[in-house]
Design a protein around this motif. Structure first.
Motif, PDB file in Angstrom:
ATOM      1  N   SER A 122     -67.388  53.271 -29.018  1.00 43.81           N
ATOM      2  CA  SER A 122     -67.610  53.411 -30.461  1.00 43.81           C
ATOM      3  C   SER A 122     -67.622  52.047 -31.141  1.00 43.81           C
ATOM      4  N   GLY A 123     -66.757  51.134 -30.695  1.00 37.66           N
ATOM      5  CA  GLY A 123     -66.726  49.798 -31.268  1.00 37.66           C
ATOM      6  C   GLY A 123     -68.000  49.025 -30.984  1.00 37.66           C
ATOM      7  N   ARG A 124     -68.498  49.168 -29.755  1.00 36.05           N
ATOM      8  CA  ARG A 124     -69.746  48.481 -29.400  1.00 36.05           C
ATOM      9  C   ARG A 124     -70.923  49.040 -30.199  1.00 36.05           C
ATOM     10  N   LEU A 125     -70.916  50.345 -30.413  1.00 40.94           N
ATOM     11  CA  LEU A 125     -72.003  50.957 -31.193  1.00 40.94           C
ATOM     12  C   LEU A 125     -71.953  50.492 -32.647  1.00 40.94           C
ATOM     13  N   ILE A 126     -70.759  50.450 -33.236  1.00 39.76           N
ATOM     14  CA  ILE A 126     -70.625  50.008 -34.627  1.00 39.76           C
ATOM     15  C   ILE A 126     -71.086  48.564 -34.777  1.00 39.76           C
ATOM     16  N   ALA A 127     -70.674  47.709 -33.841  1.00 42.05           N
ATOM     17  CA  ALA A 127     -71.091  46.302 -33.901  1.00 42.05           C
ATOM     18  C   ALA A 127     -72.608  46.180 -33.805  1.00 42.05           C
ATOM     19  N   ALA A 128     -73.211  46.976 -32.937  1.00 42.51           N
ATOM     20  CA  ALA A 128     -74.665  46.936 -32.799  1.00 42.51           C
ATOM     21  C   ALA A 128     -75.349  47.416 -34.071  1.00 42.51           C
ATOM     22  N   VAL A 129     -74.814  48.465 -34.684  1.00 39.77           N
ATOM     23  CA  VAL A 129     -75.395  48.977 -35.933  1.00 39.77           C
ATOM     24  C   VAL A 129     -75.330  47.915 -37.026  1.00 39.77           C
ATOM     25  N   VAL A 130     -74.200  47.219 -37.125  1.00 36.51           N
ATOM     26  CA  VAL A 130     -74.053  46.160 -38.131  1.00 36.51           C
ATOM     27  C   VAL A 130     -75.100  45.074 -37.908  1.00 36.51           C
ATOM     28  N   ALA A 131     -75.245  44.643 -36.652  1.00 34.46           N
ATOM     29  CA  ALA A 131     -76.215  43.586 -36.340  1.00 34.46           C
ATOM     30  C   ALA A 131     -77.640  44.038 -36.642  1.00 34.46           C
ATOM     31  N   PHE A 132     -77.982  45.234 -36.225  1.00 37.32           N
ATOM     32  CA  PHE A 132     -79.332  45.749 -36.461  1.00 37.32           C
ATOM     33  C   PHE A 132     -79.594  45.939 -37.955  1.00 37.32           C
ATOM     34  N   ALA A 133     -78.612  46.478 -38.675  1.00 36.15           N
ATOM     35  CA  ALA A 133     -78.806  46.731 -40.107  1.00 36.15           C
ATOM     36  C   ALA A 133     -79.040  45.431 -40.865  1.00 36.15           C
ATOM     37  N   ILE A 134     -78.273  44.394 -40.556  1.00 34.00           N
ATOM     38  CA  ILE A 134     -78.455  43.101 -41.222  1.00 34.00           C
ATOM     39  C   ILE A 134     -79.821  42.517 -40.880  1.00 34.00           C
ATOM     40  N   ASN A 135     -80.167  42.564 -39.598  1.00 32.07           N
ATOM     41  CA  ASN A 135     -81.442  41.994 -39.163  1.00 32.07           C
ATOM     42  C   ASN A 135     -82.624  42.694 -39.831  1.00 32.07           C
ATOM     43  N   TYR A 136     -82.642  44.003 -39.754  1.00 35.71           N
ATOM     44  CA  TYR A 136     -83.791  44.740 -40.302  1.00 35.71           C
ATOM     45  C   TYR A 136     -83.787  44.757 -41.823  1.00 35.71           C
ATOM     46  N   ALA A 137     -82.630  44.657 -42.446  1.00 38.69           N
ATOM     47  CA  ALA A 137     -82.593  44.567 -43.908  1.00 38.69           C
ATOM     48  C   ALA A 137     -83.314  43.313 -44.383  1.00 38.69           C
ATOM     49  N   CYS A 138     -83.163  42.231 -43.645  1.00 42.13           N
ATOM     50  CA  CYS A 138     -83.843  40.981 -44.021  1.00 42.13           C
ATOM     51  C   CYS A 138     -85.358  41.107 -43.871  1.00 42.13           C
ATOM     52  N   TYR A 139     -85.799  41.752 -42.803  1.00 39.40           N
ATOM     53  CA  TYR A 139     -87.237  41.963 -42.644  1.00 39.40           C
ATOM     54  C   TYR A 139     -87.772  42.925 -43.708  1.00 39.40           C
ATOM     55  N   PHE A 140     -87.039  44.008 -43.945  1.00 36.97           N
ATOM     56  CA  PHE A 140     -87.462  44.959 -44.974  1.00 36.97           C
ATOM     57  C   PHE A 140     -87.514  44.302 -46.345  1.00 36.97           C
ATOM     58  N   SER A 141     -86.582  43.393 -46.617  1.00 35.87           N
ATOM     59  CA  SER A 141     -86.536  42.756 -47.939  1.00 35.87           C
ATOM     60  C   SER A 141     -87.817  41.984 -48.220  1.00 35.87           C
ATOM     61  N   GLU A 142     -88.350  41.330 -47.201  1.00 31.39           N
ATOM     62  CA  GLU A 142     -89.599  40.587 -47.392  1.00 31.39           C
ATOM     63  C   GLU A 142     -90.782  41.528 -47.600  1.00 31.39           C
ATOM     64  N   ILE A 143     -90.752  42.670 -46.935  1.00 31.56           N
ATOM     65  CA  ILE A 143     -91.802  43.667 -47.147  1.00 31.56           C
ATOM     66  C   ILE A 143     -91.714  44.226 -48.565  1.00 31.56           C
ATOM     67  N   TYR A 144     -90.479  44.530 -49.011  1.00 30.83           N
ATOM     68  CA  TYR A 144     -90.292  45.007 -50.378  1.00 30.83           C
ATOM     69  C   TYR A 144     -90.802  43.977 -51.386  1.00 30.83           C
ATOM     70  N   ARG A 145     -90.422  42.727 -51.160  1.00 34.52           N
ATOM     71  CA  ARG A 145     -90.797  41.665 -52.101  1.00 34.52           C
ATOM     72  C   ARG A 145     -92.317  41.538 -52.199  1.00 34.52           C
ATOM     73  N   GLY A 146     -92.976  41.561 -51.048  1.00 36.93           N
ATOM     74  CA  GLY A 146     -94.429  41.482 -51.058  1.00 36.93           C
ATOM     75  C   GLY A 146     -95.057  42.660 -51.782  1.00 36.93           C
ATOM     76  N   GLY A 147     -94.482  43.854 -51.592  1.00 35.81           N
ATOM     77  CA  GLY A 147     -95.008  45.037 -52.264  1.00 35.81           C
ATOM     78  C   GLY A 147     -94.823  44.977 -53.764  1.00 35.81           C
ATOM     79  N   ILE A 148     -93.646  44.541 -54.204  1.00 32.12           N
ATOM     80  CA  ILE A 148     -93.363  44.451 -55.642  1.00 32.12           C
ATOM     81  C   ILE A 148     -94.267  43.414 -56.304  1.00 32.12           C
ATOM     82  N   GLU A 149     -94.420  42.266 -55.645  1.00 30.69           N
ATOM     83  CA  GLU A 149     -95.218  41.191 -56.236  1.00 30.69           C
ATOM     84  C   GLU A 149     -96.711  41.495 -56.215  1.00 30.69           C
ATOM     85  N   SER A 150     -97.131  42.478 -55.401  1.00 24.46           N
ATOM     86  CA  SER A 150     -98.547  42.821 -55.331  1.00 24.46           C
ATOM     87  C   SER A 150     -98.986  43.743 -56.464  1.00 24.46           C
TER      88      SER A 150
END
Length: 218
Positions: free
Chosen positions: A87-115
């Motif tokens: 369970s600890g390994r899964l939680i750590a992986a979720v945290v890492a994935f969520a941070i990583n993909y949030a950063c990628y999603f943020s750039e997609i959001y920004r591009g969409g808003i600015e368009s």
């Protein structure tokens, strides 16, 4: 070992990939919007800090980020914040994935808003709408239409990236297949492709249907 037993174990292991996929989206989609607003902030220090953070996350391997998040606290002399066991390994992986993909999603959001044409925002302001009203009533649905294809690509990539969690001994379907390969059975390795192809195929159909339903925003 009977093929049915191996298939059952592969299916059980793939459930971990599905959990990681679902939990990552649950946290990364809203977190990405928060990061997006930070990167578009009029407060220069905040905007600079957020953009630097996004640059670091996007510029380093996800596998390295998983290792740092899981092992980093202990290597720095702090108590591990993760529960013991799987369970600890899964939680750590979720945290890492969520941070990583949030950063990628943020750039997609920004591009969409600015368009979205600024004239629509200005028209809303003339009508006396607040910034939040303009965003949710004028901008948001148009942004959804624009960001759906790149978001779909990132989400499909996430399905395959879930296999990286085995770097911290999360026993996903790839790790299980590798164990059988070490025992001389090669077909479980190739069979894992069936699981991923079915999952990705279902997502592809889903995004195709969503894009068609949003065609009226052209």
């Amino acid at each position: 070992m009977a093929a049915a037993v191996i298939w059952a174990r592969l299916t059980e292991s793939f459930w971990l990939n599905c959990q990681l996929f679902g939990l990552t989206l649950l946290f990364a989609i809203p977190l990405g919007l928060v990061v997006c607003f930070g990167s578009m902030s009029r407060f220069t220090p905040l905007r600079g800090a957020v953009k630097t953070f996004v640059w670091v996350i996007r510029g380093t391997p996800l596998m390295l980020q998983i290792l740092v998040i899981y092992l980093g606290p202990g290597l720095l002399g702090f108590a591990s914040p993760w529960p013991s066991g799987g369970s600890g390994r899964l939680i750590a992986a979720v945290v890492a994935f969520a941070i990583n993909y949030a950063c990628y999603f943020s750039e997609i959001y920004r591009g969409g808003i600015e368009s979205v044409p600024k004239g629509q925002t200005e028209a809303g302001q003339v009508l006396g709408m607040t910034r939040s009203q303009i965003f949710f009533k004028v901008t948001l649905l148009q942004v959804v239409k624009r960001i759906l294809p790149p978001m779909g690509n990132e989400i499909i990539t996430l399905v395959k990236d879930t296999s990286l969690a085995n770097i911290i001994a999360n026993k996903d379907i790839i790790m299980m297949a590798k164990e059988y390969a070490a025992k001389g059975l090669i077909w479980p390795l190739f069979s894992t492709a069936v699981f991923f192809l079915i999952f990705v195929g279902a997502l592809t159909l889903l995004f195709d249907r969503l894009e068609k339903r949003l065609e009226y925003f052209r």
